[in-house]
Design an enzyme around this catalytic site. Structure first.
Site, PDB file in Angstrom:
ATOM      1  N   LYS A  83       0.848  -1.200   0.000  1.00  0.00           N
ATOM      2  CA  LYS A  83       0.000   0.000   0.000  1.00  0.00           C
ATOM      3  C   LYS A  83       0.876   1.240   0.000  1.00  0.00           C
ATOM      4  O   LYS A  83       2.033   1.220   0.469  1.00  0.00           O
ATOM      5  CB  LYS A  83      -0.952   0.028   1.204  1.00  0.00           C
ATOM      6  CG  LYS A  83      -0.294   0.085   2.594  1.00  0.00           C
ATOM      7  CD  LYS A  83       0.117   1.468   3.058  1.00  0.00           C
ATOM      8  CE  LYS A  83       0.837   1.458   4.403  1.00  0.00           C
ATOM      9  NZ  LYS A  83       1.549   2.685   4.705  1.00  0.00           N
ATOM     10  N   ASP A 143      -3.101  -1.987   9.090  1.00  0.00           N
ATOM     11  CA  ASP A 143      -3.112  -1.990   7.622  1.00  0.00           C
ATOM     12  C   ASP A 143      -3.608  -3.306   7.028  1.00  0.00           C
ATOM     13  O   ASP A 143      -3.722  -3.429   5.804  1.00  0.00           O
ATOM     14  CB  ASP A 143      -1.687  -1.744   7.079  1.00  0.00           C
ATOM     15  CG  ASP A 143      -1.146  -0.374   7.451  1.00  0.00           C
ATOM     16  OD1 ASP A 143      -1.956   0.547   7.674  1.00  0.00           O
ATOM     17  OD2 ASP A 143       0.088  -0.233   7.516  1.00  0.00           O
TER      18      ASP A 143
END
Ligand code: ATP
Length: 300
Positions: A10, A140
């Site tokens: 990400k 995350d």
């Protein structure tokens, strides 16, 4: 039988960080984007738990924790506990995501392991339960399950898909030396003692995404952790400047760093920027986003 699940790195197009909460976590308003830089997790049946890790030649294999300390162990344990079964499998991680690079590589592996083991053990875990287990593993991890582009709130674990029909082209420059995420947050607290409780909103990035225009997105990219990362790693400022003078629309520290990412106008421009950065840096990668979250790529 063997199942391979791929999960993406990400970046944070927007990372707004508020003052630490009572539980010590910083509240975030973030816009995640999943990039086509992925780790693969392969699982096969086994009477015991084993874990093997393969890394590309530019990565330090010792930086990835072995069985017992790897986040994939914790993912397996939580999933098995949820269903009241023993966690046994032979697991192999093939890394491409920089370790401790601010790209959530460990989180990607955890998400991939949840999806792979759910299939191997034929559990059919409900998506909501998978997301809840993911959030327990790390802030995350839910996004690594979801992929695409998403708004993250809470400590980043509450994710909401965002429309993002454009393909954005990025150049990624990992660092030989990782940065500890808690250390970057500590530096952020020292540098910004008066941070408001409420993180800055992501309005500019949301608007930019809807235009599909890389120049507008470049102007809207925002990372509240960037100055703390640059304070700990002043050399990154030179890298950001070099990328921008080499044709990138904007350079940005990825999350807590030290990986730097560069938004470019298109694929050709990305290859040009990468070629120029390669004159000074050993590892320079070209990729795009958004891409899918954790998904099976081989099954059989
Ligand atoms: P964070 O998710 O905290 O922002 P990061 O994205 O900067 O971290 P990761 O690659 O996820 O970096 O690694 C953070 C730490 O997690 C590493 O230093 C390592 O000790 C530990 N770790 C545990 N399992 C893994 C894994 N499978 N891959 C990489 N790191 C792992």
């Amino acid at each position: 039988m063997s199942i391979t699940v791929r999960a993406p790195a990400k970046i944070n197009l927007h990372l707004g960080v508020g003052a630490p909460r009572a539980d010590g976590f910083h509240p975030l308003v973030t816009v995640y984007q999943a990039l086509g830089l992925c780790d693969d997790v392969t699982v096969t049946p086994s009477a015991t738990w084993t874990l093997a890790v393969t890394v590309p030649d530019w990565m330090d294999a010792d930086a990835v924790p072995a069985a017992g300390d790897n986040i994939v162990d914790a993912a397996a344990r939580l999933l098995a506990e949820h269903h009241g079964i023993a966690s046994q499998a032979a697991v192999s991680i093939t890394k491409s995501i920089p370790v401790a690079g601010g790209m959530a590589g460990g989180s990607a592996d955890a998400a991939a392991a949840l999806v792979a083991l759910d299939r191997l053990w034929e559990l059919g875990t409900h998506d909501d339960d998978l997301l809840r287990i993911a959030a327990e593993l790390g802030s995350d991890v839910p996004f690594a399950l979801l992929g695409g582009t998403a708004l993250g709130t809470g400590r980043g674990e509450r994710v909401e898909r965002l429309p993002d029909p454009t393909t954005w082209w990025w150049v990624v420059v990992p660092s030989a030396q990782g940065l500890s995420t808690p250390a970057v947050y500590r530096r952020f607290d020292e540098l910004s003692p008066d941070t408001p409780a409420e993180p800055t909103d992501a309005r500019a990035v949301l608007l930019a995404l809807s235009t599909g225009n890389p120049e507008i997105l470049a102007g809207a990219l925002h990372n509240d952790l960037e100055s703390a990362a640059l304070d700990l790693r002043p050399d990154l400022a030179d890298l950001l400047e070099l990328g921008e003078s080499s044709g990138a629309l904007r350079g940005l520290v990825s999350g807590s760093g030290p990986t730097c990412v560069f938004l470019t106008p298109d694929a050709d421009a990305a290859r040009g920027v990468a070629a120029r950065l390669s004159e000074h840096h050993d590892v320079v990668l070209v990729t795009n986003g958004p891409v899918a979250g954790a998904h099976a790529v081989s099954y059989g």
